[in-house]
Design an enzyme around this catalytic site. Structure first.
Site, PDB file in Angstrom:
ATOM      1  N   ASN A  32       6.620   3.222  -1.498  1.00  0.00           N
ATOM      2  CA  ASN A  32       5.322   2.628  -1.151  1.00  0.00           C
ATOM      3  C   ASN A  32       4.928   1.597  -2.233  1.00  0.00           C
ATOM      4  OD1 ASN A  32       2.441   2.274  -1.215  1.00  0.00           O
ATOM      5  ND2 ASN A  32       2.234   4.029   0.160  1.00  0.00           N
ATOM      6  N   GLY A  34       2.288  -0.142  -2.728  1.00  0.00           N
ATOM      7  CA  GLY A  34       0.944   0.036  -3.292  1.00  0.00           C
ATOM      8  C   GLY A  34       0.955   1.070  -4.403  1.00  0.00           C
ATOM      9  N   ASP A  92       2.842  12.931  -4.033  1.00  0.00           N
ATOM     10  CA  ASP A  92       2.477  13.035  -2.634  1.00  0.00           C
ATOM     11  C   ASP A  92       0.964  13.005  -2.626  1.00  0.00           C
ATOM     12  OD1 ASP A  92       3.737  13.269   0.031  1.00  0.00           O
ATOM     13  OD2 ASP A  92       2.277  14.885   0.219  1.00  0.00           O
ATOM     14  N   SER A  93       0.425  12.194  -1.734  1.00  0.00           N
ATOM     15  CA  SER A  93      -1.014  11.990  -1.770  1.00  0.00           C
ATOM     16  C   SER A  93      -1.522  11.797  -0.359  1.00  0.00           C
ATOM     17  CB  SER A  93      -1.335  10.774  -2.643  1.00  0.00           C
ATOM     18  OG  SER A  93      -0.529   9.676  -2.301  1.00  0.00           O
ATOM     19  N   GLY A 178      -3.400   1.309   2.133  1.00  0.00           N
ATOM     20  CA  GLY A 178      -3.679   2.488   2.956  1.00  0.00           C
ATOM     21  C   GLY A 178      -5.126   2.556   3.424  1.00  0.00           C
ATOM     22  N   TYR A 179      -5.764   3.693   3.157  1.00  0.00           N
ATOM     23  CA  TYR A 179      -7.132   3.938   3.643  1.00  0.00           C
ATOM     24  C   TYR A 179      -8.213   3.408   2.686  1.00  0.00           C
ATOM     25  CZ  TYR A 179      -4.564   7.179   6.686  1.00  0.00           C
ATOM     26  OH  TYR A 179      -3.682   7.728   7.585  1.00  0.00           O
ATOM     27  N   HIS A 205      -7.669   9.334  -7.636  1.00  0.00           N
ATOM     28  CA  HIS A 205      -6.860  10.551  -7.640  1.00  0.00           C
ATOM     29  C   HIS A 205      -5.541  10.337  -8.381  1.00  0.00           C
ATOM     30  CE1 HIS A 205      -5.939   7.844  -4.455  1.00  0.00           C
ATOM     31  NE2 HIS A 205      -5.017   8.582  -3.874  1.00  0.00           N
TER      32      HIS A 205
HETATM   33  P1  IMP Z   1       2.918   9.770   0.928  1.00  0.00           P
HETATM   34  O1  IMP Z   1       2.367  10.409  -0.312  1.00  0.00           O
HETATM   35  O2  IMP Z   1       3.989   8.791   0.614  1.00  0.00           O
HETATM   36  O3  IMP Z   1       3.278  10.769   1.984  1.00  0.00           O
HETATM   37  O4  IMP Z   1       1.780   8.850   1.567  1.00  0.00           O
HETATM   38  C1  IMP Z   1       0.471   8.960   1.228  1.00  0.00           C
HETATM   39  C2  IMP Z   1      -0.393   8.160   2.188  1.00  0.00           C
HETATM   40  O5  IMP Z   1      -1.758   8.506   1.893  1.00  0.00           O
HETATM   41  C3  IMP Z   1      -0.300   6.649   1.989  1.00  0.00           C
HETATM   42  O6  IMP Z   1       0.640   6.067   2.837  1.00  0.00           O
HETATM   43  C4  IMP Z   1      -1.715   6.195   2.304  1.00  0.00           C
HETATM   44  O7  IMP Z   1      -1.871   6.065   3.692  1.00  0.00           O
HETATM   45  C5  IMP Z   1      -2.563   7.362   1.848  1.00  0.00           C
HETATM   46  N1  IMP Z   1      -2.995   7.153   0.454  1.00  0.00           N
HETATM   47  C6  IMP Z   1      -2.576   7.819  -0.660  1.00  0.00           C
HETATM   48  N2  IMP Z   1      -3.158   7.321  -1.758  1.00  0.00           N
HETATM   49  C7  IMP Z   1      -3.946   6.313  -1.335  1.00  0.00           C
HETATM   50  C8  IMP Z   1      -4.776   5.400  -2.038  1.00  0.00           C
HETATM   51  O8  IMP Z   1      -4.887   5.378  -3.271  1.00  0.00           O
HETATM   52  N3  IMP Z   1      -5.432   4.520  -1.248  1.00  0.00           N
HETATM   53  C9  IMP Z   1      -5.331   4.498   0.099  1.00  0.00           C
HETATM   54  N4  IMP Z   1      -4.542   5.301   0.786  1.00  0.00           N
HETATM   55  C10 IMP Z   1      -3.847   6.215   0.072  1.00  0.00           C
END
Ligand code: IMP
Length: 224
Positions: A32, A34, A92-93, A178-179, A205
């Protein structure tokens, strides 16, 4: 965080003890973009050489089939550290929305289906919350960071960070990813997409999780 304990049991004359100025390599194990940008900013002060997955031969991502943020962060950190033989840091977030019973939660990246863009997912979230009044729009971003040592398959460092807030009624701002355009941190009027990067790092976070793991990570990096 039990492998910090293991460090003191290692022999004193390790390569690291003899050549402490050689920086450790640590892989930022996420696809990712971002997150990579945020991790690079947040990890700037640590004495390590941080690598991105884009600097290594490409490898298919692991399936994130855990049921918690910790499970999934561990799956990713362990997979990439074992595959490349490097220290790996993964997170993971996701966004946990009370009015949606905790959704999208661990499924934040895939909410609504794999084919949706970040913008589509944010629109979907807003549409599912169209009838929810302001006082019930409480939500939080959660991030669990895990660091794995390639020599210690089942041992790992971890830390969690959370930021409380609410879901806005419409998208605002162009920063972050993301969001971010719909998340308003507690005590703020702006979304995290309307904030500068340093401001988001101070309250996010991911910022909290990295600050929590940094002391143990530093000890690990200085270890043998
Ligand atoms: P994963 O941890 O790769 O499964 O994806 C986490 C998803 O949560 C991201 O693709 C975003 O959609 C969302 N997310 C996690 N952290 C953030 C943030 O800091 N800002 C906005 N969206 C977030």
């Amino acid at each position: 965080m039990n492998f910090a304990d293991g460090i003191s049991k290692k022999p004193a004359r390790s390569t690291r003890a003899m050549y402490p100025s050689i920086p450790r390599r640590v892989l930022i194990a996420t696809q990712n973009a971002g997150k990579v940008r945020e991790f690079r900013r947040l990890l700037k002060g640590l004495a390590a050489q941080f690598l991105g997955l884009d600097e290594l031969p490409s490898v298919p991502p692991p399936s994130e089939d855990g049921s918690t943020f910790l499970d999934n962060a561990r799956i990713k950190a362990r997979y990439y550290s074992q595959h490349f033989g490097e220290f790996a840091l993964a997170d993971d977030s996701g966004l946990v929305v009370d009015a949606l019973n905790g959704a999208p939660g661990v499924h934040s990246a895939r909410y609504g289906g794999d084919e949706l863009s970040d913008e589509d997912r944010t629109d979907l979230l807003l549409s599912r919350m169209s009838d929810v009044p302001r006082e019930n729009r409480t939500a939080r971003f959660v991030c669990v960071v895990v660091v794995c040592d390639p020599k210690l398959r089942d041992d790992f460092l971890h830390a969690q960070g959370t930021v409380e807030g609410r879901i806005a009624f419409e998208k605002r701002g162009v920063n972050g990813f993301g969001y971010d355009p719909v998340f308003v941190p507690h005590g703020e009027r702006r979304t995290t997409a309307e904030m500068g990067s340093e401001e988001k790092d101070r309250l996010s976070h991911r910022g909290s999780a990295i600050r929590a793991i940094a002391p143990a990570l530093e000890r690990l990096l200085l270890g043998g």
